[in-house]
Design a protein around this motif. Structure first.
Motif, PDB file in Angstrom:
ATOM      1  N   THR A  71       0.762  -1.146  -0.054  1.00 48.80           N
ATOM      2  CA  THR A  71      -0.064   0.015   0.147  1.00 48.80           C
ATOM      3  C   THR A  71       0.989   1.289   0.156  1.00 48.80           C
ATOM      4  O   THR A  71       0.615   2.262  -0.809  1.00 48.80           O
ATOM      5  N   HIS A  72       1.928   1.178   0.918  1.00 45.52           N
ATOM      6  CA  HIS A  72       2.839   2.494   0.940  1.00 45.52           C
ATOM      7  C   HIS A  72       3.522   2.743  -0.495  1.00 45.52           C
ATOM      8  O   HIS A  72       3.499   4.013  -0.755  1.00 45.52           O
ATOM      9  N   LEU A  73       4.059   1.611  -1.158  1.00 43.65           N
ATOM     10  CA  LEU A  73       4.566   1.642  -2.411  1.00 43.65           C
ATOM     11  C   LEU A  73       3.649   2.024  -3.665  1.00 43.65           C
ATOM     12  O   LEU A  73       4.012   2.342  -4.601  1.00 43.65           O
ATOM     13  N   GLY A  74       2.427   1.418  -3.349  1.00 42.63           N
ATOM     14  CA  GLY A  74       1.584   1.560  -4.434  1.00 42.63           C
ATOM     15  C   GLY A  74       1.833   0.389  -5.692  1.00 42.63           C
ATOM     16  O   GLY A  74       1.644   0.712  -6.839  1.00 42.63           O
ATOM     17  N   VAL A  75       2.238  -0.839  -5.226  1.00 45.63           N
ATOM     18  CA  VAL A  75       2.728  -1.745  -6.210  1.00 45.63           C
ATOM     19  C   VAL A  75       2.014  -3.207  -5.798  1.00 45.63           C
ATOM     20  O   VAL A  75       1.530  -3.126  -4.676  1.00 45.63           O
ATOM     21  N   GLY A  76       2.271  -4.172  -6.688  1.00 45.79           N
ATOM     22  CA  GLY A  76       1.731  -5.365  -6.374  1.00 45.79           C
ATOM     23  C   GLY A  76       2.889  -6.056  -5.696  1.00 45.79           C
ATOM     24  O   GLY A  76       3.864  -5.771  -5.587  1.00 45.79           O
ATOM     25  N   GLY A  77       2.482  -7.468  -5.348  1.00 46.74           N
ATOM     26  CA  GLY A  77       3.362  -8.470  -4.569  1.00 46.74           C
ATOM     27  C   GLY A  77       2.751  -9.515  -3.995  1.00 46.74           C
ATOM     28  O   GLY A  77       1.539  -9.322  -4.228  1.00 46.74           O
ATOM     29  N   SER A  78       3.393 -10.015  -3.373  1.00 46.93           N
ATOM     30  CA  SER A  78       2.670 -11.298  -2.642  1.00 46.93           C
ATOM     31  C   SER A  78       3.473 -11.684  -1.485  1.00 46.93           C
ATOM     32  O   SER A  78       4.747 -11.208  -1.107  1.00 46.93           O
ATOM     33  N   ALA A  79       2.962 -12.303  -0.423  1.00 42.42           N
ATOM     34  CA  ALA A  79       3.517 -12.808   0.586  1.00 42.42           C
ATOM     35  C   ALA A  79       2.888 -14.190   1.087  1.00 42.42           C
ATOM     36  O   ALA A  79       2.254 -14.601   1.289  1.00 42.42           O
ATOM     37  N   LYS A  80       4.209 -15.089   0.912  1.00 41.02           N
ATOM     38  CA  LYS A  80       3.990 -16.580   1.121  1.00 41.02           C
ATOM     39  C   LYS A  80       5.307 -17.239   1.456  1.00 41.02           C
ATOM     40  O   LYS A  80       6.176 -16.735   1.288  1.00 41.02           O
ATOM     41  N   ASN A  81       5.222 -18.261   2.355  1.00 40.77           N
ATOM     42  CA  ASN A  81       6.481 -18.915   2.635  1.00 40.77           C
ATOM     43  C   ASN A  81       7.540 -18.120   3.250  1.00 40.77           C
ATOM     44  O   ASN A  81       8.730 -18.189   3.066  1.00 40.77           O
ATOM     45  N   ASP A  82       7.094 -17.281   4.160  1.00 42.63           N
ATOM     46  CA  ASP A  82       7.829 -16.179   5.020  1.00 42.63           C
ATOM     47  C   ASP A  82       8.931 -15.439   4.233  1.00 42.63           C
ATOM     48  O   ASP A  82       9.874 -15.125   4.347  1.00 42.63           O
ATOM     49  N   THR A  83       8.217 -15.214   2.826  1.00 38.77           N
ATOM     50  CA  THR A  83       8.902 -14.064   1.911  1.00 38.77           C
ATOM     51  C   THR A  83       8.016 -13.477   1.365  1.00 38.77           C
ATOM     52  O   THR A  83       7.055 -13.594   0.913  1.00 38.77           O
ATOM     53  N   ILE A  84       8.500 -11.799   1.284  1.00 46.54           N
ATOM     54  CA  ILE A  84       7.422 -11.064   0.682  1.00 46.54           C
ATOM     55  C   ILE A  84       8.083 -10.477  -0.521  1.00 46.54           C
ATOM     56  O   ILE A  84       9.524 -10.208  -0.674  1.00 46.54           O
ATOM     57  N   LEU A  85       7.370 -10.617  -1.666  1.00 45.91           N
ATOM     58  CA  LEU A  85       7.993 -10.393  -3.031  1.00 45.91           C
ATOM     59  C   LEU A  85       7.133  -9.112  -3.589  1.00 45.91           C
ATOM     60  O   LEU A  85       5.899  -9.015  -3.286  1.00 45.91           O
ATOM     61  N   ILE A  86       7.888  -8.002  -3.733  1.00 45.21           N
ATOM     62  CA  ILE A  86       7.287  -6.752  -4.238  1.00 45.21           C
ATOM     63  C   ILE A  86       7.736  -6.311  -5.626  1.00 45.21           C
ATOM     64  O   ILE A  86       8.896  -6.444  -5.983  1.00 45.21           O
ATOM     65  N   GLN A  87       6.940  -6.046  -6.482  1.00 46.23           N
ATOM     66  CA  GLN A  87       7.241  -5.960  -8.052  1.00 46.23           C
ATOM     67  C   GLN A  87       7.851  -4.674  -8.083  1.00 46.23           C
ATOM     68  O   GLN A  87       7.605  -3.418  -7.744  1.00 46.23           O
ATOM     69  N   GLY A  88       9.174  -4.784  -8.746  1.00 49.38           N
ATOM     70  CA  GLY A  88       9.813  -3.412  -8.948  1.00 49.38           C
ATOM     71  C   GLY A  88      11.273  -3.329  -7.868  1.00 49.38           C
ATOM     72  O   GLY A  88      11.282  -4.213  -7.101  1.00 49.38           O
ATOM     73  N   ASP A  89      12.056  -2.604  -8.510  1.00 49.78           N
ATOM     74  CA  ASP A  89      13.144  -2.317  -7.514  1.00 49.78           C
ATOM     75  C   ASP A  89      12.982  -1.074  -6.501  1.00 49.78           C
ATOM     76  O   ASP A  89      13.252   0.169  -6.964  1.00 49.78           O
ATOM     77  N   TYR A  90      12.550  -1.710  -5.292  1.00 47.41           N
ATOM     78  CA  TYR A  90      12.345  -0.615  -4.401  1.00 47.41           C
ATOM     79  C   TYR A  90      13.015  -0.888  -3.150  1.00 47.41           C
ATOM     80  O   TYR A  90      12.497  -0.449  -1.942  1.00 47.41           O
ATOM     81  N   ARG A  91      14.345  -1.166  -3.111  1.00 46.50           N
ATOM     82  CA  ARG A  91      14.954  -1.246  -1.970  1.00 46.50           C
ATOM     83  C   ARG A  91      15.201  -0.137  -1.114  1.00 46.50           C
ATOM     84  O   ARG A  91      15.112  -0.346   0.123  1.00 46.50           O
TER      85      ARG A  91
END
Length: 110
Positions: A71-91
């Motif tokens: 929500t903060h970044l305004g992008v998509g992603g997923s959260a499963k297996n204790d890993t969060i994937l965020i679409q794009g390079d937002y390090r």
């Protein structure tokens, strides 16, 4: 007659909770861990992905953290297996956001 009065007439026994007593989900504190969260960047199928790994808290807090990040970044992603994937390079943005929440973050890779 407004909506509150109409509802009071329909449900006379219902008590309205005080707004100050109820704690909103966004104000609920997340469990802060000792070990840092690992933030790394990869390309999957030619697309940039930021990966967060190493969160050891509750599953509910994990989902809430992932939703807050997306929500903060305004992008998509997923959260499963204790890993969060965020679409794009937002390090950079993710690391600032997590540090503001009180987490320690470790950047891995370039």
């Amino acid at each position: 007659m407004d909506l509150k009065d109409q509802l009071k007439n329909l449900f006379p026994d219902h008590e309205v909770p005080n707004e100050e007593d109820s704690v909103k989900d966004s104000e609920r504190a997340l469990w802060i861990q000792e070990a840092p969260i690992v933030c790394k960047y990869e390309k999957r199928k030619g697309k940039p992905v930021t990966i967060l790994d190493g969160y050891t808290g509750d599953k509910e807090d994990f989902r809430e953290l992932a939703k807050g990040l997306k929500t903060h970044l305004g992008v998509g992603g997923s959260a499963k297996n204790d890993t969060i994937l965020i679409q794009g390079d937002y390090r950079k943005e993710i690391m600032e956001y997590l540090k503001d929440l009180g987490f320690r973050v470790k950047r891995v890779g370039g």
